[in-house]
Design an enzyme around this catalytic site. Structure first.
Site, PDB file in Angstrom:
ATOM      1  N   TYR A   1       0.894  -1.185  -0.151  1.00  0.00           N
ATOM      2  CA  TYR A   1       0.001  -0.055   0.183  1.00  0.00           C
ATOM      3  C   TYR A   1       0.864   1.349   0.023  1.00  0.00           C
ATOM      4  O   TYR A   1       0.725   2.043  -0.829  1.00  0.00           O
ATOM      5  CB  TYR A   1      -0.720  -0.143   1.334  1.00  0.00           C
ATOM      6  CG  TYR A   1      -2.011   1.108   1.418  1.00  0.00           C
ATOM      7  CD1 TYR A   1      -2.941   1.154   0.540  1.00  0.00           C
ATOM      8  CD2 TYR A   1      -1.928   2.140   2.279  1.00  0.00           C
ATOM      9  CE1 TYR A   1      -3.928   2.164   0.443  1.00  0.00           C
ATOM     10  CE2 TYR A   1      -2.970   3.008   2.301  1.00  0.00           C
ATOM     11  CZ  TYR A   1      -3.910   3.021   1.499  1.00  0.00           C
ATOM     12  OH  TYR A   1      -4.964   4.015   1.420  1.00  0.00           O
TER      13      TYR A   1
ATOM     14  N   ASN B   1     -13.736  -1.105  14.392  1.00  0.00           N
ATOM     15  CA  ASN B   1     -13.633  -2.465  15.254  1.00  0.00           C
ATOM     16  C   ASN B   1     -14.207  -1.997  16.608  1.00  0.00           C
ATOM     17  O   ASN B   1     -14.728  -2.776  17.313  1.00  0.00           O
ATOM     18  CB  ASN B   1     -11.957  -2.670  15.387  1.00  0.00           C
ATOM     19  CG  ASN B   1     -11.328  -3.750  14.477  1.00  0.00           C
ATOM     20  OD1 ASN B   1     -12.188  -4.389  13.530  1.00  0.00           O
ATOM     21  ND2 ASN B   1     -10.281  -4.252  14.513  1.00  0.00           N
TER      22      ASN B   1
ATOM     23  N   THR C   1      -0.339   6.933  18.510  1.00  0.00           N
ATOM     24  CA  THR C   1      -1.148   7.861  18.234  1.00  0.00           C
ATOM     25  C   THR C   1      -1.820   7.972  16.849  1.00  0.00           C
ATOM     26  O   THR C   1      -1.033   7.421  15.888  1.00  0.00           O
ATOM     27  CB  THR C   1      -0.750   9.306  18.714  1.00  0.00           C
ATOM     28  OG1 THR C   1       0.162   9.928  17.435  1.00  0.00           O
ATOM     29  CG2 THR C   1      -0.204   9.349  19.855  1.00  0.00           C
TER      30      THR C   1
HETATM   31  N1  UDP Z   1      -5.674  -1.008  16.319  1.00  0.00           N
HETATM   32  C1  UDP Z   1      -5.839  -1.335  17.713  1.00  0.00           C
HETATM   33  N2  UDP Z   1      -7.016  -2.386  17.428  1.00  0.00           N
HETATM   34  C2  UDP Z   1      -7.819  -2.669  16.572  1.00  0.00           C
HETATM   35  C3  UDP Z   1      -7.412  -1.877  15.323  1.00  0.00           C
HETATM   36  C4  UDP Z   1      -6.436  -1.299  15.050  1.00  0.00           C
HETATM   37  O1  UDP Z   1      -5.191  -1.025  18.525  1.00  0.00           O
HETATM   38  O2  UDP Z   1      -8.821  -3.403  16.879  1.00  0.00           O
HETATM   39  C5  UDP Z   1      -4.444   0.156  16.209  1.00  0.00           C
HETATM   40  C6  UDP Z   1      -3.532  -0.387  15.026  1.00  0.00           C
HETATM   41  O3  UDP Z   1      -2.278  -1.211  15.565  1.00  0.00           O
HETATM   42  C7  UDP Z   1      -3.048   1.006  14.743  1.00  0.00           C
HETATM   43  C8  UDP Z   1      -4.014   1.985  14.925  1.00  0.00           C
HETATM   44  O4  UDP Z   1      -4.802   1.155  15.787  1.00  0.00           O
HETATM   45  O5  UDP Z   1      -1.728   1.577  15.729  1.00  0.00           O
HETATM   46  C9  UDP Z   1      -4.906   2.465  13.855  1.00  0.00           C
HETATM   47  O6  UDP Z   1      -4.935   1.356  13.102  1.00  0.00           O
HETATM   48  P1  UDP Z   1      -5.905   1.310  11.720  1.00  0.00           P
HETATM   49  O7  UDP Z   1      -6.005   0.098  11.197  1.00  0.00           O
HETATM   50  O8  UDP Z   1      -7.429   2.192  12.074  1.00  0.00           O
HETATM   51  O9  UDP Z   1      -5.190   2.252  10.504  1.00  0.00           O
HETATM   52  P2  UDP Z   1      -3.656   2.854  10.332  1.00  0.00           P
HETATM   53  O10 UDP Z   1      -3.553   4.365  10.709  1.00  0.00           O
HETATM   54  O11 UDP Z   1      -2.737   1.994  11.053  1.00  0.00           O
HETATM   55  O12 UDP Z   1      -3.391   2.726   8.991  1.00  0.00           O
END
Ligand code: UDP
Length: 315
Positions: free
Chosen positions: A149, A194, A214
């Site tokens: 990606y 989620n 964050t």
């Molecule tokens: N994350 C989490 N629990 C979840 C899903 C994601 O703690 O059920 C964390 C993930 O590891 C990341 C952040 O939340 O640090 C944002 O994740 P997301 O998949 O929404 O998008 P990203 O910003 O990583 O593309």
């Protein structure tokens, strides 16, 4: 004055952002052609548009080419976008970003269409500079699980600016930071969807790592304001433009807020932090503000309330 027969083509129209963009373009008076392979998008997100006089939907894969339609503007949002989904078929993700972009830009070179590219904060990888300005070149692992990606979107940006330099294509690139709102996929694995889905089911909320990482969460309507502002500028900016909210929260803070709003007293379930998960992310949006007054308005709690309402009824 906008041409009354103005037609916009939206790739990824049946996705979360694509469906909201179609709404806004129709409200502006455009004829809108939505295009999507329905790999991660779904007709449910645009069912309210079917039968609209100025909306048409065409199913197809951008890797194979664009539909043969005349459009003054092409909005390229085609690509799986949540880490769970874009890693499910990484080669398809990469091909969609790069070959799909090539197909869009070739069409624009021939027709003179104005192009909007949905790029991403993932081009910054796990950033060492905070907040991230557009001038930061990023810290991306080119061979990790997110690379399909991140590098795909970086490659797409490369193509955009080469087509601009070499062929004079009018291209506008938005680097989109974390966005949430109604019509997010309840099963797309993103943190907001989620946590809301888990809270509404009364389950435990999954926190990856220690929850200290964050993100800055932008409500979808504010983000689409940014898309419109960028595309309506009389001249294309010289480079990409960050779009997102500057309200930064740890994932643990987010989980507490969602829990309080949707299912007070829920347990947290700590899980392993995925590889290459960025530790912190917040956009510097001063460029978008200076160019077209971009200023997200919806506070996190307000946006979450609207999103939770949607999840209660739709998912
Ligand atoms: N994350 C989490 N629990 C979840 C899903 C994601 O703690 O059920 C964390 C993930 O590891 C990341 C952040 O939340 O640090 C944002 O994740 P997301 O998949 O929404 O998008 P990203 O910003 O990583 O593309």
């Amino acid at each position: 004055m906008r041409d009354l027969s103005h037609t916009s083509l939206v790739t990824g129209a049946a996705g979360f952002l694509g469906s909201h963009l179609c709404d806004r373009l129709l409200a502006r008076g455009d004829n809108v052609i939505g295009f999507d392979n329905l790999l991660t998008g779904s007709m449910a997100k645009i069912s309210h548009l079917m039968g609209h006089q100025r909306f048409a939907f065409i199913e197809g894969d951008l890797i194979e080419g664009l539909p043969d339609v005349d459009a003054a503007e092409i909005y390229n949002l085609a690509c799986a976008a949540s880490p769970l989904r874009y890693q499910a078929d990484p080669v398809h993700t990469f091909r969609t970003s790069v070959i799909g972009m090539y197909n869009v830009l070739e069409r624009a070179r021939r027709t003179g269409a104005r192009v909007f590219q949905a790029s991403t904060s993932e081009v910054y990888g796990d950033p060492e500079i905070h907040p991230q300005p557009e001038t930061y070149n990023g810290n991306v692992n080119p061979v990790g699980p997110r690379a399909c990606y991140d590098e795909g979107k970086r490659g797409a940006e490369t193509l955009c600016f080469d087509y601009k330099r070499v062929h004079g294509v009018d291209v506008r690139v938005a680097r989109i930071f974390n966005t949430y709102g109604p019509r997010m996929g309840g099963d797309d694995g993103r943190v907001v969807s989620n946590l809301i889905a888990q809270a509404l089911q009364g389950g435990s909320l999954t926190i990856y790592g220690d929850g200290s990482q964050t993100r800055s969460f932008c409500y979808v309507d504010d983000l689409i304001d940014g898309f419109m502002g960028l595309m309506e500028l009389p001249a294309a900016p010289a480079g990409p433009v960050n779009l997102g909210s500057t309200g930064e929260f740890t994932i643990m803070e987010l989980a507490h807020i969602v829990s309080a709003m949707a299912g007070a007293g829920l347990a947290f379930e700590m899980q392993q932090l995925p590889q290459d998960d960025p530790q912190q992310r917040k956009p510097d949006i001063s460029l978008a503000h200076a160019l077209f007054g971009f200023a997200p308005k919806i506070e996190l709690r307000e946006g979450l309330a609207r999103t939770i309402d949607h999840f209660r009824t739709a998912n």
